[in-house]
Write an enzyme that holds these catalytic residues in place. Sequence first.
Site, PDB file in Angstrom:
ATOM      1  N   TRP A 202      -0.009  18.617  33.243  1.00 29.10           N
ATOM      2  CA  TRP A 202      -0.422  18.282  31.884  1.00 29.10           C
ATOM      3  C   TRP A 202       0.730  17.532  31.197  1.00 29.10           C
ATOM      4  CZ3 TRP A 202       1.705  19.713  27.141  1.00 29.10           C
ATOM      5  CH2 TRP A 202       0.959  19.296  26.027  1.00 29.10           C
ATOM      6  N   ASP A 481     -14.439  16.303  25.950  1.00 33.37           N
ATOM      7  CA  ASP A 481     -13.221  16.972  26.418  1.00 33.37           C
ATOM      8  C   ASP A 481     -13.554  18.112  27.378  1.00 33.37           C
ATOM      9  OD1 ASP A 481     -10.510  17.506  26.583  1.00 33.37           O
ATOM     10  OD2 ASP A 481     -10.214  17.558  24.415  1.00 33.37           O
ATOM     11  N   MET A 482     -12.540  18.574  28.095  1.00 31.80           N
ATOM     12  CA  MET A 482     -12.695  19.695  29.040  1.00 31.80           C
ATOM     13  C   MET A 482     -11.291  20.284  29.176  1.00 31.80           C
ATOM     14  SD  MET A 482     -12.392  20.923  32.291  1.00 31.80           S
ATOM     15  CE  MET A 482     -11.747  19.601  33.290  1.00 31.80           C
ATOM     16  N   ASP A 551      -2.306  13.668  27.103  1.00 31.15           N
ATOM     17  CA  ASP A 551      -2.005  14.211  25.779  1.00 31.15           C
ATOM     18  C   ASP A 551      -0.593  13.838  25.350  1.00 31.15           C
ATOM     19  OD1 ASP A 551      -4.399  15.324  25.125  1.00 31.15           O
ATOM     20  OD2 ASP A 551      -3.871  17.380  25.655  1.00 31.15           O
TER      21      ASP A 551
END
Length: 732
Positions: A202, A481-482, A551
């Site tokens: 992430w 989103d998920m 992100d």
Amino acid sequence: MIEVLERERTFHLSTEHTSMILHVMESGHVVSLYWGGKVYGKEFSYIVDELKKASYLAWTDGNRNFRLEQYPVLYPVFGNPDLRSPALHLRYEDGSRITNLRYSSYRVLSGKQKIPGLPTVMDRSEDGKESDEATLELVFADRSRGIRLKLLFSVFGKHDAITQSAVLINDSKGSVWVEKVMSACFSFLADEFDCITLTGAWAREFRRTRQSLRQGKFLVDSRRGASGHGQNPFLALTDPGCTEDTGNVYGMNLVYSGSFEASVEVDMQHNTRMMMGIQSFDFSWELHSGEEFYTPEAVLVHSDRGLNGMSQIFHRLYRERLMPPNWAERPRPIAVNNWEATYFDFDRKKLLDLADEAAGIGAELFVLDDGWFGHRNSDGSSLGDWKVNEEKLGGSLKNLGQEMKERGLGFGIWMEPEMVSPDSDLFRAHPDWIIAAPLEEPQVARNQYVLDLSRKCVREFVIEAVAEILEGGVIDYVKWDMNRNITDAFSGELFPGNQKELMHRYMLGLYGILEELTERFPEILFEGCAGGGGRYDPGMLYYMPQIWVSDDTDAIERLRIQDGASLIYPSVSMSCHVSAVPNHQIGRITPLKTRGIVAMQGVLGYEQDLTKCTEEGKKELAEQIGYYKTVRHIMQEGTFYRLRAGENDYAWMHISRDGSEILAGYVQVMAKPNTVPERLQLKGLEEKAWYALEGTDIVRTGSQWIHCGLELDQSMEDYHAVQWGLRRVEMP
Ligand code: GLA
């Protein structure tokens, strides 16, 4: 083009610049003789005839001179007698796992067929014009087991790509369990390769990883129920010396968004086998009598022009043959998203103030991110309760949308339809709708559970809940989103012996939902997101023509992330936003100009509290947007080149479709003392044509820009960025 050489028992699949040659041996095994730059000829089987017999391997069909294990078997099946990694592994009711597939027939079909229930690269040749797309179907059979396998190879001539997928058919009277079924497999009679994959986590997705192969097995995979941040469903083998512009590359990318595996095995005989498909760990599919199983497809790309060559093939194929056609060509709106500006803390006034500023700087779309439904003021509740929080919005969604329209802005919203919060009316009403295992308290991640999309009633709920919000014509865009992966994989609807089907059934369920919604709302632009790039793959691109890359919005971090993503995915699919400084993920302060130039590599947007900008700041933002509007078609339709991707500097360029406009970007990460002057060599220009450097009176030939480069102003500044526009002109 597909040429069938009957006498030579050979199939020659060719695109404009590549060939793949498959051959049926006397034994009925099919081998891959060649894949690479275009070759001409009829007879290629000498490639395997010349193989020297290896010792100790099992004989095949009682023939001591034929040892299948050393052959480049096209689609290897476990155990008879090849003992390397198989592409197919079946289990029968009597306990046997041995399948003996032999070639039985072929068909050549024109065009490219859609795989039922799965996203695929499509035949979209213009109406009436003859398609250069064709499909070879090879049929194999194991008559004693009553199993047939069809391998489908579709050739995209002018796109220089081949897709491969498989269909298994159970003609027997009982069930057969599919323990492993790959989409594509290719074997090389060589082992001198580097292997490139895209790994990360992430906020640091798409790290290029390159290693030289040794005997043994290398695997990238996902067991998460999504392709994942950690790895992309992509693998490339290259010549050891391959660069951005030279050398052979063999790339494979899976058109699938769920758990997958991609592996390369270098075996005892110095041969290399690469394959890709649905994750086989914790997968097992009961194929009942008379049923068929379709694998997702893999895209196979060869380039002898290095990594840029491979990327350009993927980019063009995905723009013209994968992404929703009505969106691929349409200018992508410049969004202002309220997420990093407000997070959950907004009201009507705040949103409209932001929208005023967005309209003032020339943005085209306002995106209302998370927090507009149920009683969601943190990530602790309300997923599944897709009822507008009118109190918080100070009115209906429709009304807010109209406010945006009055400001000349499109209106978009965030949704996360695959999930449910424990604190939600939906969960209270249907606690059995989530993915959860018996006797176990299901794990939450980001305070949420995953809905069991393998269940019809759940899918119907999701479709209707989303459709109800989208109906009424006020929504132009959805960020889908998920935000978590699937743990506790178990479905209340599947029999105990079929639980290993869940992960794939989830994906089929999701694709079914997306198929229906995108068909019902073709005018809505869907942007994919999974906590950033946690599900950035061709499967999603089939429905959603752009994806939130990460992100992490820090411009310097984004250099690496976007560089990695550009290996496969076109710039027009990359959603890139300029955010505030200090950056929210990593605290770094970078100049606005740099943030703008980095975001202009893809679909530009903004994600910061514009009401806090100075007048001077807003002026700069308006200038960025104004400039981007004049060049976005170059990014959107053009050809992309990576110019540099070092640790300390990155450079890239786009050339417009007609070749007349060029946009190049450069970022230096850290300033260096006492540097020697450097030049940036451009690529892909016509050597003898003349190009003017915008904003100057400099006019030079393409060959000069390519070979002599342009002067790099490496100012004594960290995070320094430059952008150049060039235009083809008449000879001065
Ligand atoms: C994810 C997305 C973010 C934002 C939040 C909202 O993390 O990646 O961009 O939409 O969800 O909760």
